[in-house]
Write a protein that holds these residues in place. Structure first.
Motif, PDB file in Angstrom:
ATOM      1  N   LEU A   1     -12.852  17.193 -38.629  1.00  0.00           N
ATOM      2  CA  LEU A   1     -12.089  18.322 -39.148  1.00  0.00           C
ATOM      3  C   LEU A   1     -11.333  17.941 -40.416  1.00  0.00           C
TER       4      LEU A   1
ATOM      5  N   HIS B   1      -3.565  20.328 -38.206  1.00  0.00           N
ATOM      6  CA  HIS B   1      -4.746  21.200 -38.231  1.00  0.00           C
ATOM      7  C   HIS B   1      -4.463  22.582 -38.822  1.00  0.00           C
TER       8      HIS B   1
ATOM      9  N   LEU C   1      -7.632  24.228 -30.029  1.00  0.00           N
ATOM     10  CA  LEU C   1      -6.705  23.132 -30.280  1.00  0.00           C
ATOM     11  C   LEU C   1      -5.471  23.235 -29.389  1.00  0.00           C
TER      12      LEU C   1
ATOM     13  N   ALA D   1      -7.006  15.210 -37.244  1.00  0.00           N
ATOM     14  CA  ALA D   1      -8.228  15.774 -37.831  1.00  0.00           C
ATOM     15  C   ALA D   1      -9.280  14.718 -38.130  1.00  0.00           C
TER      16      ALA D   1
ATOM     17  N   TYR E   1     -11.524  20.364 -43.630  1.00  0.00           N
ATOM     18  CA  TYR E   1     -10.383  20.924 -44.345  1.00  0.00           C
ATOM     19  C   TYR E   1     -10.409  20.555 -45.821  1.00  0.00           C
TER      20      TYR E   1
END
Length: 247
Positions: free
Chosen positions: A42, A146, A89, A108, A46
């Motif tokens: 992640l 996140h 999450l 992440a 991002y």
């Protein structure tokens, strides 16, 4: 019957499985023979630094959601995709905090994500490294780690109002706590953690403090077969305009 906390975070996070699909987190190396999936972290998602296949992973996910739900415009699908990932999450973090008394490091860079999976979002954790299970740690891991970068990415790409996106995050948190509240012995701890998290500056004021109804709308009503959600700020779906006015 009161469910006692499990002392240690086991390598498979097996205690999460009875809670349902939104709470389950697959771990790499937990079960012997588990392969490392060729998926972006992640953190890469991002930052838009994923592999060629998933270079635009967020856009890929939004387009998939749009196709499946026949969303009339990209920002509607972006909002729903955002809330789905937020729900995953929060569910994992709250579930671990309530059941184990601790949470795994869900940063992440450790979580891998398959943007082409069906709902709920498919997440893989690199390794189970325990952190404290208090609200401050959960806020650092989920909100700061996140949802802040994800909110920034979706706001920039789809011009979704940040108030709408933080409303999504708060609604997803309340939903995860509500699901845990259906389990004997888990309700009080889930309520206490969620109340503390909802008071965080990023989430404060997004929900009515008494009813937990949203002060914004996720745009779900704009889907062809959509309506208002149980915590929507609207009591009935407003009349749609070409661009909508409820974001």
């Amino acid at each position: 019957m009161v469910l006692l906390l499990v002392v240690d975070l086991d390598p498979d996070l097996a205690a999460l499985r009875p809670l349902g699909a939104f709470f389950v987190l697959r771990t790499i190396g937990g079960t012997p023979g588990t392969a490392r999936p060729a998926l972006p972290t992640l953190a890469q998602v991002y930052e838009n630094r994923a592999s060629d296949v998933y270079r635009k992973s967020v856009t890929f996910r939004v387009e998939k959601v749009a196709r499946v739900l026949r969303a009339p415009e990209p920002r509607v699908a972006a909002s729903i995709a955002h809330q789905g990932l937020a729900a995953r999450l929060w569910s994992v973090a709250l579930g671990c905090a309530v059941l184990y008394g601790r949470v795994p490091d869900l940063s992440a860079r450790r979580l891998r994500w398959d943007p082409d999976a069906s709902a709920p979002d498919d997440l893989w954790l690199e390794a189970v490294e325990p952190l404290p299970g208090d609200a401050g740690t959960i806020a650092d891991v989920v909100l700061r780690g996140h949802l802040e970068p994800l909110t920034a990415a979706l706001h920039a790409e789809y011009r979704l109002a940040t108030g709408l996106l933080w409303g999504n995050a708060a609604s997803a948190l309340a939903g995860a706590a509500r699901q845990l509240g259906h389990r004997p012995g888990l309700s009080a701890r889930a309520r206490a953690l969620s109340a503390e998290l909802l008071a965080h500056p990023l989430l404060a004021g997004t929900l009515d403090s008494t009813t937990l109804r949203r002060r914004s709308c996720c745009l779900y009503y704009r889907l062809p077969e959509g309506g208002v959600c149980g915590d929507c700020c609207f009591t009935r779906a407003p009349r749609s305009s070409p661009r909508g006015t409820s974001g």
